[in-house]
Scaffold this motif. Sequence first.
Motif, PDB file in Angstrom:
ATOM      1  N   GLU A  81      34.374  54.635  45.388  1.00 47.05           N
ATOM      2  CA  GLU A  81      33.112  54.059  44.952  1.00 47.05           C
ATOM      3  C   GLU A  81      33.341  52.748  44.198  1.00 47.05           C
ATOM      4  O   GLU A  81      32.620  51.774  44.366  1.00 47.05           O
ATOM      5  CB  GLU A  81      32.396  55.068  44.046  1.00 47.05           C
ATOM      6  N   SER A  82      34.397  52.757  43.381  1.00 41.49           N
ATOM      7  CA  SER A  82      34.712  51.567  42.595  1.00 41.49           C
ATOM      8  C   SER A  82      35.000  50.363  43.471  1.00 41.49           C
ATOM      9  O   SER A  82      34.712  49.231  43.101  1.00 41.49           O
ATOM     10  CB  SER A  82      35.938  51.821  41.727  1.00 41.49           C
ATOM     11  N   ILE A  83      35.590  50.612  44.638  1.00 44.15           N
ATOM     12  CA  ILE A  83      35.936  49.498  45.525  1.00 44.15           C
ATOM     13  C   ILE A  83      34.683  48.712  45.896  1.00 44.15           C
ATOM     14  O   ILE A  83      34.634  47.486  45.739  1.00 44.15           O
ATOM     15  CB  ILE A  83      36.630  50.015  46.802  1.00 44.15           C
ATOM     16  N   TRP A  84      33.652  49.421  46.354  1.00 47.18           N
ATOM     17  CA  TRP A  84      32.463  48.714  46.839  1.00 47.18           C
ATOM     18  C   TRP A  84      31.704  48.064  45.694  1.00 47.18           C
ATOM     19  O   TRP A  84      31.254  46.928  45.805  1.00 47.18           O
ATOM     20  CB  TRP A  84      31.573  49.662  47.657  1.00 47.18           C
ATOM     21  N   GLU A  85      31.627  48.778  44.571  1.00 44.36           N
ATOM     22  CA  GLU A  85      30.992  48.197  43.382  1.00 44.36           C
ATOM     23  C   GLU A  85      31.678  46.883  43.000  1.00 44.36           C
ATOM     24  O   GLU A  85      31.028  45.889  42.689  1.00 44.36           O
ATOM     25  CB  GLU A  85      31.165  49.148  42.181  1.00 44.36           C
ATOM     26  N   MET A  86      32.994  46.925  43.039  1.00 43.63           N
ATOM     27  CA  MET A  86      33.729  45.757  42.583  1.00 43.63           C
ATOM     28  C   MET A  86      33.570  44.583  43.546  1.00 43.63           C
ATOM     29  O   MET A  86      33.372  43.445  43.115  1.00 43.63           O
ATOM     30  CB  MET A  86      35.212  46.095  42.404  1.00 43.63           C
ATOM     31  N   GLY A  95      35.498  50.040  38.928  1.00 42.53           N
ATOM     32  CA  GLY A  95      34.052  50.244  38.865  1.00 42.53           C
ATOM     33  C   GLY A  95      33.348  48.933  38.579  1.00 42.53           C
ATOM     34  O   GLY A  95      33.911  47.864  38.824  1.00 42.53           O
ATOM     35  N   ALA A  96      32.124  49.030  38.083  1.00 42.26           N
ATOM     36  CA  ALA A  96      31.346  47.826  37.835  1.00 42.26           C
ATOM     37  C   ALA A  96      32.099  46.904  36.884  1.00 42.26           C
ATOM     38  O   ALA A  96      32.653  47.344  35.877  1.00 42.26           O
ATOM     39  CB  ALA A  96      29.992  48.207  37.248  1.00 42.26           C
ATOM     40  N   LEU A  97      32.151  45.632  37.225  1.00 39.56           N
ATOM     41  CA  LEU A  97      32.881  44.677  36.392  1.00 39.56           C
ATOM     42  C   LEU A  97      32.004  44.203  35.236  1.00 39.56           C
ATOM     43  O   LEU A  97      30.782  44.272  35.286  1.00 39.56           O
ATOM     44  CB  LEU A  97      33.328  43.487  37.235  1.00 39.56           C
TER      45      LEU A  97
END
Length: 400
Positions: A59-64, A14-16
């Motif tokens: 979702e986490s992939i794109w956020e990251m 998720g967001a880093l």
Amino acid sequence: MFPERVVSGMRPTGALHLGHYHGALKNWVRLQDEYPCYFFVADWHALTTHYESTEVIEESIWEMVIDWLAAGVDPSQSVLFVQSRVPEHAELHLLLSMVTPLGWLERVPTYKDQQERLTDRDLATYGFLGYPLLQAADILIYRASHVPVGEDQVPHIELTREVARRFNHLFGREAGFEEKAREAIRKLGSKRARIYNQMRTAYQEQGDEQALERGRELLDQAQNISLGDRERLFGFLEGSRRIILAEPQALLTETSRMPGIDGQKMSKSYGNTIAMREDPASVEKKVRTMPTDPARVRRTDPGEPEKCPVWQLHLTYSDEGVRDWVQTGCRSAGIGCLECKQPVIDAILREQAQFRERAQPYIDDPHLVQNIIADGCDRARKMAGETMREVREAMGLLYD
Ligand code: TRP
Ligand code: SF4
């Protein structure tokens, strides 16, 4: 033997947060100026612990990836991709699993540690045991020379080196190796061939490490030899095997410890993070309520920066002038804690403004990120495919 190349991966969580930035991403950004870099989303690795909640991974992939770009990772310099879109990683993992002794995996410290720590999950799975071997495949498939990782990952790089060595030992054998190697030496030209032979003898008869190093340099400089001959000559220098998979080195990221807002190490599992693109008001509130040296009960009580997590933030964010001001002001009760925190808040907000600015185009148009990843996956697949062809050939699996 193979060109220098950096490979590193990150699990999509998720967001880093600022710990990721100062602990890893900042280093990636620096490395991309020095080496060709391959950075990937380790989504299969996320599955080893989150197989029951796969929906959060996408979702986490794109956020990251947006956070990588926000940090300054540059897709025109580095290859950015998603592990599961390069299925060759799985093939190499499978083939390596055939020759990796079970004990090597059971002895990796993270295996027992994580099982004891993450008690809310059942990690007695085959995939979890194989986590470091999948990581080895990630690295070896690009013949990485350097792998930037945190200290906890060093045993995984060590395992990667052992697996590469074992693979080369088992499959670097070929019929008529010595004759082919001697033939390749002749192709080096008479001067280089003579030095090569001297270095080889010095290493093999006296264990002269410098000679080994010189021999390798000589091969690095030699043009006009085929990849196959190069592998033979590197292998022949040390013994009687071709080198198919290269042993990588860990590049330890040296950073000051990034404290979370409760003073412990910043980590999602402690719930004490500041996200890279967190809302400014929230950042301000979090830092203002951070604990300080407990000795400073009243404004007039002197404190000691070494006992205060805010000081750790100054080590990352402040220049010498500000640090001197903190040291003197804290020990003499000349400044209050809120006053002391202000330059940190300002510096974090400045840094984050940059992150937000870089991220904005990708938030406005998600296709941009998808295209970057699609392009990165193509490039990664091409390189992985080349290695796999040689791996299959070495193992006798070409059948053609
Ligand atoms: N295990 C790494 C981590 O948890 C992530 C990772 C997967 C990785 N494959 C890799 C890192 C290959 C470096 C190289 O941080
Ligand atoms: Fe910490 Fe600064 Fe307060 Fe000293 S003055 S205790 S360093 S916040």
